[in-house]
Scaffold this active site. Structure first.
Site, PDB file in Angstrom:
ATOM      1  N   HIS A  19     -79.008 -68.809 -62.367  1.00 58.66           N
ATOM      2  CA  HIS A  19     -79.122 -68.583 -64.021  1.00 58.66           C
ATOM      3  C   HIS A  19     -79.431 -67.303 -64.401  1.00 58.66           C
ATOM      4  CE1 HIS A  19     -80.938 -73.059 -65.601  1.00 58.66           C
ATOM      5  NE2 HIS A  19     -79.673 -72.836 -65.837  1.00 58.66           N
ATOM      6  N   CYS A  34     -88.456 -71.778 -67.436  1.00 57.99           N
ATOM      7  CA  CYS A  34     -87.985 -72.749 -67.244  1.00 57.99           C
ATOM      8  C   CYS A  34     -88.792 -74.142 -68.471  1.00 57.99           C
ATOM      9  CB  CYS A  34     -87.056 -73.397 -66.256  1.00 57.99           C
ATOM     10  SG  CYS A  34     -86.840 -72.121 -65.216  1.00 57.99           S
TER      11      CYS A  34
END
Length: 263
Positions: A167, A254
């Site tokens: 990511h 996250c």
């Protein structure tokens, strides 16, 4: 300061099924009890700033569901439910939608069959929304997000996640209104032109994913050189163990959705 000052956060407890979670490289099976202990420390750190933290129950049907950030983008004006690029995670976004609707007047969804986008690829600053194209976020997803949030006054700038990096925010995080913590490999792409950039220490790339949450910079434990740099720059640093989430490519950002919904 809307990009790092928050009244609310949403987290979700790790499920026993997390041992089957997705991972780019197998570095061992996560220890559930240790992950739960780290998660409790994380939630306590968020709450210590005075924020309201909603802690959702574990979802055994979704091994990766502890990583709630990928399910939505939360802006002051409303929330956008994502469409994760990993097929096994699509149900997680649907599970999150009603919790967002309870806090927001406006909740919209990424709906295009060809659109894929995950929250881990989105960095919100004071002036723009940076979205990194990656294996989990495609051009159609970026385009649809751009259309969804334009009425709320937000502009999107598409950037590119380094090859081999899951990511965009694996390699960067926001420290304040003008400062970004980044790996050198990402900063060298030029995507942070106009910002002040603090580089993580060589060999400590895994700590680039931190979060600025009110008065705290919450970073994974075990990266002393970067921690020293941040403290010397005047940040209030709190370390949280991340050894088990790291086995599933997870980091500090996250584990929560962070936001201040407009009344």
């Amino acid at each position: 300061m809307r990009s790092f000052t928050f009244s609310h956060a949403i987290t979700r407890r790790p499920s026993a099924s997390i041992v089957a979670g997705l991972r780019a490289v197998d570095t061992g099976t996560p220890d559930l009890a240790l992950m739960q202990a780290h998660h409790a420390e994380y939630v306590a750190a968020l709450r210590s700033t005075g924020a309201v933290v909603v802690e959702l129950p574990a979802l055994e049907a979704f091994p990766d569901s502890v990583f709630v950030e990928d399910t939505a983008l939360c802006l002051p004006e409303g929330a956008v439910v994502m469409r994760p690029g990993a097929p096994s995670r699509l149900g997680e976004a649907a599970e999150m939608a009603p919790h967002l609707a309870a806090l927001y007047g406006q909740v919209v969804q990424i709906e295009g069959a060809d659109s894929f986008i995950e929250g881990g690829d989105i960095l919100v600053t004071e002036t723009e929304v940076l979205v990194g194209r990656s294996a989990r976020t495609n051009a159609a997803g970026v385009a649809e997000l751009t259309r969804r949030i334009a009425p709320w006054g937000h502009s999107v700038r598409e950037v590119f996640t380094p090859p081999g990096v899951l990511h965009f925010k694996t390699d960067c995080s926001l420290l304040d209104g003008e400062t970004i913590l980044s790996t050198k490999r990402l900063a060298e792409s030029g995507c942070f032109a106009g910002y002040k950039v603090i580089h993580v220490a060589d060999g400590e790339e895994a700590c680039a994913n931190t979060i600025r949450f009110n008065d705290l910079v919450i970073m994974p434990a075990g990266f002393p050189n970067t921690r020293a740099t941040l403290e010397q720059a005047g940040y209030n640093v709190r370390e949280i163990g991340n050894s088990e989430c790291a086995k599933l490519d997870g980091g500090m950002s996250c584990l929560s959705l962070r936001f201040t919904p407009k009344p």
